[in-house]
Design a protein around this motif. Structure first.
Motif, mmCIF file in Angstrom:
data_model
loop_
_atom_site.group_PDB
_atom_site.id
_atom_site.type_symbol
_atom_site.label_atom_id
_atom_site.label_comp_id
_atom_site.label_asym_id
_atom_site.label_seq_id
_atom_site.Cartn_x
_atom_site.Cartn_y
_atom_site.Cartn_z
ATOM 1 N N ILE A 215 25.609 24.714 35.352
ATOM 2 C CA ILE A 215 24.564 23.712 35.102
ATOM 3 C C ILE A 215 23.892 23.322 36.411
ATOM 4 N N ILE A 216 24.704 23.096 37.452
ATOM 5 C CA ILE A 216 24.150 22.715 38.757
ATOM 6 C C ILE A 216 23.239 23.817 39.288
ATOM 7 N N ALA A 217 23.674 25.069 39.191
ATOM 8 C CA ALA A 217 22.867 26.194 39.673
ATOM 9 C C ALA A 217 21.544 26.268 38.923
ATOM 10 N N ALA A 218 21.581 26.070 37.609
ATOM 11 C CA ALA A 218 20.356 26.116 36.804
ATOM 12 C C ALA A 218 19.411 24.981 37.183
ATOM 13 N N LEU A 219 19.962 23.787 37.397
ATOM 14 C CA LEU A 219 19.129 22.637 37.750
ATOM 15 C C LEU A 219 18.498 22.800 39.132
ATOM 16 N N ILE A 220 19.237 23.392 40.072
ATOM 17 C CA ILE A 220 18.665 23.647 41.404
ATOM 18 C C ILE A 220 17.500 24.619 41.287
ATOM 19 N N ALA A 221 17.668 25.666 40.481
ATOM 20 C CA ALA A 221 16.585 26.641 40.288
ATOM 21 C C ALA A 221 15.360 25.976 39.675
ATOM 22 N N ILE A 222 15.567 25.146 38.656
ATOM 23 C CA ILE A 222 14.456 24.441 38.008
ATOM 24 C C ILE A 222 13.765 23.508 38.999
ATOM 25 N N ASP A 223 14.561 22.823 39.815
ATOM 26 C CA ASP A 223 14.007 21.884 40.791
ATOM 27 C C ASP A 223 13.145 22.612 41.820
ATOM 28 N N LEU A 224 13.592 23.774 42.281
ATOM 29 C CA LEU A 224 12.813 24.529 43.266
ATOM 30 C C LEU A 224 11.490 25.003 42.674
ATOM 31 N N VAL A 225 11.530 25.461 41.420
ATOM 32 C CA VAL A 225 10.297 25.893 40.761
ATOM 33 C C VAL A 225 9.365 24.697 40.569
ATOM 34 N N TRP A 226 9.929 23.568 40.163
ATOM 35 C CA TRP A 226 9.140 22.351 39.975
ATOM 36 C C TRP A 226 8.476 21.921 41.281
ATOM 37 N N ALA A 240 17.281 17.551 44.630
ATOM 38 C CA ALA A 240 18.044 18.615 45.285
ATOM 39 C C ALA A 240 19.233 18.040 46.055
ATOM 40 N N LEU A 241 19.016 16.922 46.750
ATOM 41 C CA LEU A 241 20.098 16.287 47.505
ATOM 42 C C LEU A 241 21.201 15.806 46.570
ATOM 43 N N VAL A 242 20.818 15.205 45.437
ATOM 44 C CA VAL A 242 21.807 14.724 44.464
ATOM 45 C C VAL A 242 22.588 15.891 43.873
ATOM 46 N N LEU A 243 21.888 16.980 43.537
ATOM 47 C CA LEU A 243 22.568 18.153 42.979
ATOM 48 C C LEU A 243 23.539 18.753 43.991
ATOM 49 N N PHE A 244 23.113 18.798 45.247
ATOM 50 C CA PHE A 244 24.001 19.285 46.305
ATOM 51 C C PHE A 244 25.241 18.412 46.408
ATOM 52 N N LEU A 245 25.044 17.095 46.329
ATOM 53 C CA LEU A 245 26.163 16.162 46.418
ATOM 54 C C LEU A 245 27.104 16.321 45.224
ATOM 55 N N VAL A 246 26.549 16.471 44.035
ATOM 56 C CA VAL A 246 27.375 16.658 42.830
ATOM 57 C C VAL A 246 28.170 17.953 42.926
ATOM 58 N N PHE A 247 27.509 19.029 43.375
ATOM 59 C CA PHE A 247 28.208 20.304 43.530
ATOM 60 C C PHE A 247 29.360 20.179 44.518
ATOM 61 N N TRP A 248 29.080 19.539 45.646
ATOM 62 C CA TRP A 248 30.115 19.444 46.680
ATOM 63 C C TRP A 248 31.288 18.572 46.230
ATOM 64 N N LEU A 249 30.973 17.496 45.527
ATOM 65 C CA LEU A 249 32.035 16.635 45.003
ATOM 66 C C LEU A 249 32.873 17.375 43.972
ATOM 67 N N ALA A 250 32.215 18.111 43.089
ATOM 68 C CA ALA A 250 32.942 18.866 42.061
ATOM 69 C C ALA A 250 33.852 19.903 42.704
ATOM 70 N N GLN A 251 33.334 20.603 43.693
ATOM 71 C CA GLN A 251 34.136 21.623 44.359
ATOM 72 C C GLN A 251 35.280 20.993 45.152
ATOM 73 N N THR A 252 35.029 19.823 45.737
ATOM 74 C CA THR A 252 36.082 19.121 46.479
ATOM 75 C C THR A 252 37.216 18.707 45.545
ATOM 76 N N ILE A 253 36.866 18.194 44.375
ATOM 77 C CA ILE A 253 37.884 17.803 43.399
ATOM 78 C C ILE A 253 38.657 19.025 42.913
ATOM 79 N N GLU A 254 37.924 20.099 42.609
ATOM 80 C CA GLU A 254 38.578 21.314 42.110
ATOM 81 C C GLU A 254 39.579 21.862 43.122
#
Length: 267
Positions: A215-226, A240-254
């Motif tokens: 989902i994060i990857a898809a949203l980043i792609a949509i944001d760049l096109v937008w 983009a900054l929020v998506l990056f933060l969400v991705f990093w937090l998710a990966q940190t938890i995982e």
């Protein structure tokens, strides 16, 4: 109950959390700018405000964290390459139009980087290129000595060398064009690589995390096109900054309980 952990694990956790803190610091700085200075066209435009030091510092902090925490195989390649573009966004400011930023006169029709910033760009890029070359050479030597060299690692080093050489050639051959476009190119490459990292993470993760990263990857792609078509830079960069933060937090938890994060692919 007391939980045990290794020093490697704690370092891994703290640096990951430090990157989250850096992103949050940038968000706080942007809010302060909006309150005290007024509307800005983009997050990158905070370079021309009292938040300049925070913006530049955060970009270099992100660079350090991406290199220090690069993961396994292709994920390592993508994060290391992303780390090449983050400091370029700090060294080369975004373009600005007349009357767009209080007290900033670009001195040109349309949008451009103020002439006063050009010497700093040349100085900063020379330093960055030298450090990048030393880093690539050091990584190659360490990979050989530690017997961690692989086809993927060799490809990453080769691509990094091409990017550094190409960037320096562009800066020397066309300094005006470099100053005009390098920030945007670096930003697009940076967030594209993070989006690809999310795709790779999705492929290697368990089912729950796989959906999150996809989902994060898809949203980043949509944001760049937008961003490319709408040109609402402040909102696009914020998303983009929020998506990056969400991705990093998710990966940190995982990966919180990884006992000894390694540089070889997990088996």
């Amino acid at each position: 109950m007391q939980l045990t952990s290794t020093s490697t694990q704690r370092t891994y956790r703290y640096v990951r959390l430090g990157l989250v803190g850096a992103a949050v610091a940038l968000g706080i700085a942007v809010v302060q700018v909006l309150v005290t200075v007024g509307p800005v066209p983009s997050i990158s435009a905070t370079f021309y405000t009292p938040a300049r030091g925070i913006f530049v510092g955060v970009m270099f902090a992100i660079t350090f964290a991406l290199v220090a925490l690069s993961g396994h195989s292709w994920e390592q390649v993508l994060l290391d390459l992303a780390a090449l573009f983050a400091p370029v966004m700090a060294i080369v400011p975004t373009t600005v139009g007349a009357g767009e930023m209080p007290g900033v006169d670009p001195g040109c029709p349309g949008r451009c980087v103020p002439a006063a910033e050009v010497p700093a760009i040349a100085f900063g890029m020379t330093t960055l290129v030298i450090i990048a070359v030393l880093a690539i050479a050091t990584a190659a030597v360490l990979a050989i000595v530690q017997h961690t060299i692989s086809g993927v690692k060799a490809l990453a080093l080769a691509v990094a060398a091409v990017i550094v050489a190409g960037g320096e050639w562009w800066a020397l051959a066309d300094p005006a064009g470099f100053a005009q476009h390098a920030h945007l190119v670096a930003a697009v490459c940076f967030f594209t690589l993070l989006g690809l990292t999310a795709v790779v993470s999705a492929a290697a993760a368990t089912r729950g995390w796989r959906v999150t990263y996809a989902i994060i990857a898809a949203l980043i792609a949509i944001d760049l096109v937008w961003l490319a078509f709408v040109h609402a830079a402040l909102w696009g960069e914020t998303i983009a900054l929020v998506l990056f933060l969400v991705f990093w937090l998710a990966q940190t938890i995982e990966r919180w309980n990884e006992v000894d994060p390694g540089i070889l692919p997990a088996r």
